[in-house]
Design a protein around this motif. Structure first.
Motif, PDB file in Angstrom:
ATOM      1  N   LYS A   1     -33.091 -20.741 -21.370  1.00  0.00           N
ATOM      2  CA  LYS A   1     -33.988 -21.212 -23.033  1.00  0.00           C
ATOM      3  C   LYS A   1     -35.005 -18.785 -22.640  1.00  0.00           C
ATOM      4  O   LYS A   1     -35.063 -18.224 -22.202  1.00  0.00           O
ATOM      5  CB  LYS A   1     -35.442 -21.441 -21.970  1.00  0.00           C
TER       6      LYS A   1
ATOM      7  N   TYR B   1     -42.700  -8.113 -15.851  1.00  0.00           N
ATOM      8  CA  TYR B   1     -43.511  -9.034 -16.002  1.00  0.00           C
ATOM      9  C   TYR B   1     -44.757  -8.737 -14.709  1.00  0.00           C
ATOM     10  O   TYR B   1     -45.404  -9.292 -13.897  1.00  0.00           O
ATOM     11  CB  TYR B   1     -42.381 -10.002 -14.708  1.00  0.00           C
TER      12      TYR B   1
ATOM     13  N   ASP C   1     -32.755 -15.622 -12.269  1.00  0.00           N
ATOM     14  CA  ASP C   1     -32.995 -14.519 -12.651  1.00  0.00           C
ATOM     15  C   ASP C   1     -32.125 -13.132 -12.344  1.00  0.00           C
ATOM     16  O   ASP C   1     -32.381 -12.966 -10.991  1.00  0.00           O
ATOM     17  CB  ASP C   1     -34.759 -14.705 -12.745  1.00  0.00           C
ATOM     18  N   ILE C   2     -32.216 -11.966 -13.272  1.00  0.00           N
ATOM     19  CA  ILE C   2     -32.076 -10.545 -12.622  1.00  0.00           C
ATOM     20  C   ILE C   2     -33.179 -10.040 -11.723  1.00  0.00           C
ATOM     21  O   ILE C   2     -32.916  -9.118 -11.755  1.00  0.00           O
ATOM     22  CB  ILE C   2     -31.434  -9.825 -13.526  1.00  0.00           C
TER      23      ILE C   2
ATOM     24  N   GLY D   1     -32.048 -17.499 -16.700  1.00  0.00           N
ATOM     25  CA  GLY D   1     -32.848 -16.670 -16.815  1.00  0.00           C
ATOM     26  C   GLY D   1     -34.065 -17.203 -16.496  1.00  0.00           C
ATOM     27  O   GLY D   1     -34.787 -16.671 -17.727  1.00  0.00           O
ATOM     28  N   CYS D   2     -35.115 -18.099 -15.107  1.00  0.00           N
ATOM     29  CA  CYS D   2     -36.026 -18.630 -15.797  1.00  0.00           C
ATOM     30  C   CYS D   2     -37.244 -17.593 -16.179  1.00  0.00           C
ATOM     31  O   CYS D   2     -38.417 -18.228 -16.147  1.00  0.00           O
ATOM     32  CB  CYS D   2     -36.116 -19.379 -13.695  1.00  0.00           C
TER      33      CYS D   2
ATOM     34  N   TRP E   1     -37.114  -5.798 -17.486  1.00  0.00           N
ATOM     35  CA  TRP E   1     -37.587  -7.024 -17.632  1.00  0.00           C
ATOM     36  C   TRP E   1     -38.721  -7.183 -16.836  1.00  0.00           C
ATOM     37  O   TRP E   1     -39.387  -7.461 -16.370  1.00  0.00           O
ATOM     38  CB  TRP E   1     -36.453  -8.703 -16.903  1.00  0.00           C
TER      39      TRP E   1
ATOM     40  N   LEU F   1     -30.129 -13.364  -9.589  1.00  0.00           N
ATOM     41  CA  LEU F   1     -29.382 -13.261  -9.384  1.00  0.00           C
ATOM     42  C   LEU F   1     -28.928 -12.932 -10.941  1.00  0.00           C
ATOM     43  O   LEU F   1     -29.515 -13.273 -11.835  1.00  0.00           O
ATOM     44  CB  LEU F   1     -28.293 -14.928  -9.207  1.00  0.00           C
ATOM     45  N   ASP F   2     -27.642 -12.212 -11.037  1.00  0.00           N
ATOM     46  CA  ASP F   2     -27.330 -12.518 -12.270  1.00  0.00           C
ATOM     47  C   ASP F   2     -26.462 -12.435 -13.049  1.00  0.00           C
ATOM     48  O   ASP F   2     -25.666 -12.912 -12.533  1.00  0.00           O
ATOM     49  CB  ASP F   2     -26.428 -10.250 -12.164  1.00  0.00           C
ATOM     50  N   CYS F   3     -26.810 -13.259 -13.689  1.00  0.00           N
ATOM     51  CA  CYS F   3     -25.988 -14.605 -14.252  1.00  0.00           C
ATOM     52  C   CYS F   3     -24.511 -13.945 -15.083  1.00  0.00           C
ATOM     53  O   CYS F   3     -23.410 -14.971 -15.297  1.00  0.00           O
ATOM     54  CB  CYS F   3     -26.907 -15.635 -15.036  1.00  0.00           C
TER      55      CYS F   3
ATOM     56  N   TRP G   1     -41.313 -18.049 -22.521  1.00  0.00           N
ATOM     57  CA  TRP G   1     -40.860 -17.329 -23.651  1.00  0.00           C
ATOM     58  C   TRP G   1     -41.003 -18.003 -25.317  1.00  0.00           C
ATOM     59  O   TRP G   1     -42.058 -17.063 -25.821  1.00  0.00           O
ATOM     60  CB  TRP G   1     -39.446 -16.682 -23.360  1.00  0.00           C
TER      61      TRP G   1
END
Ligand SMILES: C[S@@+](CC[C@H](N)C(=O)[O-])C[C@H]1O[C@@H](n2cnc3c(N)ncnc32)[C@H](O)[C@@H]1O
Length: 220
Positions: free
Chosen positions: A133, A11, A81-82, A57-58, A7, A113-115, A26
């Motif tokens: 999402k 990005y 988000d991670i 996971g924005c 990821w 943050l790791d969800c 997405w």
């Protein structure tokens, strides 16, 4: 799709193609589903507390910031988000063009943050609404991500208030996703939950759904 490095690369490459920051969605954006979101906020709003919302996971989506801007009810939106690359892009864009929220008490934060470890940041029974999402979709579509998707669901059910909801926006067919959600709910130690599905509609030949997961009230 379950790896932070994948990821970060996504990005980094995406932002390097644009002369200035643009939100990346997405699939659809906030406008397509605001009619699902607003009734949740309304039903949980009260005069003395902020409605707690997590965009899990924005990425660099405008989803969470749009809830913050457009909610007439006071909200505290956390976009998590991670990927530190996505988080930094989001934080910079919000600093650069901070739009005033419709409700002056509303708050917005973006954090790495790791969800799978939501409980390290949110208390049990503290979040009103979690929107996801494409995040569970991404985890479920990679072999090693399946265990993480289960962990994420367990953590969501722990941090959600008893009258809160998790909304998973997805293109996965109900036959597969409902089966997964129901089987996960039967695992030992998982908070019992009710599961439902609403069809959002068809876009560019794909069908999209909103899977709603609501912790079942504990009877004493
Ligand atoms: C398919 S993208 C969706 C992004 C965004 N929600 C959107 O609609 O554009 C999945 C996102 O989940 C994030 N992600 C993957 N694993 C995660 C984890 N364990 N904790 C938090 N975020 C994660 C990725 O970094 C990526 O931004």
């Amino acid at each position: 799709m379950d790896k932070k490095a994948t990821w970060d690369r996504f990005y980094t490459e995406n932002s390097s193609r644009m002369p200035e920051f643009e939100n990346f969605e997405w699939f659809f954006g906030f406008n397509s589903v605001q009619d699902f979101i607003m009734p949740f906020l309304r039903s949980r709003s009260s005069s003395d507390t902020l409605v707690r919302v997590l965009d899990m996971g924005c990425g660099t989506s405008a989803f969470g910031p749009s809830i913050y801007r457009h909610s007439p009810f006071p909200v505290r939106v956390t976009c998590a988000d991670i990927s530190p690359v996505a988080v930094q892009l989001m934080q910079e864009s919000i600093r650069a063009k901070a739009a005033a929220p419709q409700n002056p008490s509303s708050q917005l934060e973006v954090l790495e943050l790791d969800c799978t470890e939501l409980c390290g940041y949110f208390g049990s029974n503290s979040v009103d609404l979690i929107v996801d999402k494409g995040t569970t979709d991404a985890l479920l579509r990679s072999r090693e991500g399946q265990g993480k998707a289960s962990q994420v669901l367990k953590q969501c059910l722990r941090v959600l208030r008893s009258d809160g909801s998790l909304l998973q926006f997805s293109d996965e067919d109900p036959d597969a996703r409902l089966l997964w959600l129901e089987s996960e709910g039967r695992e030992p130690g998982v908070t019992a939950a009710d599961v439902g599905v609403h069809e959002i509609g068809e876009m560019r030949g794909m069908h999209y759904y909103c899977y709603q997961v609501t912790p079942r009230p504990v009877l004493h």
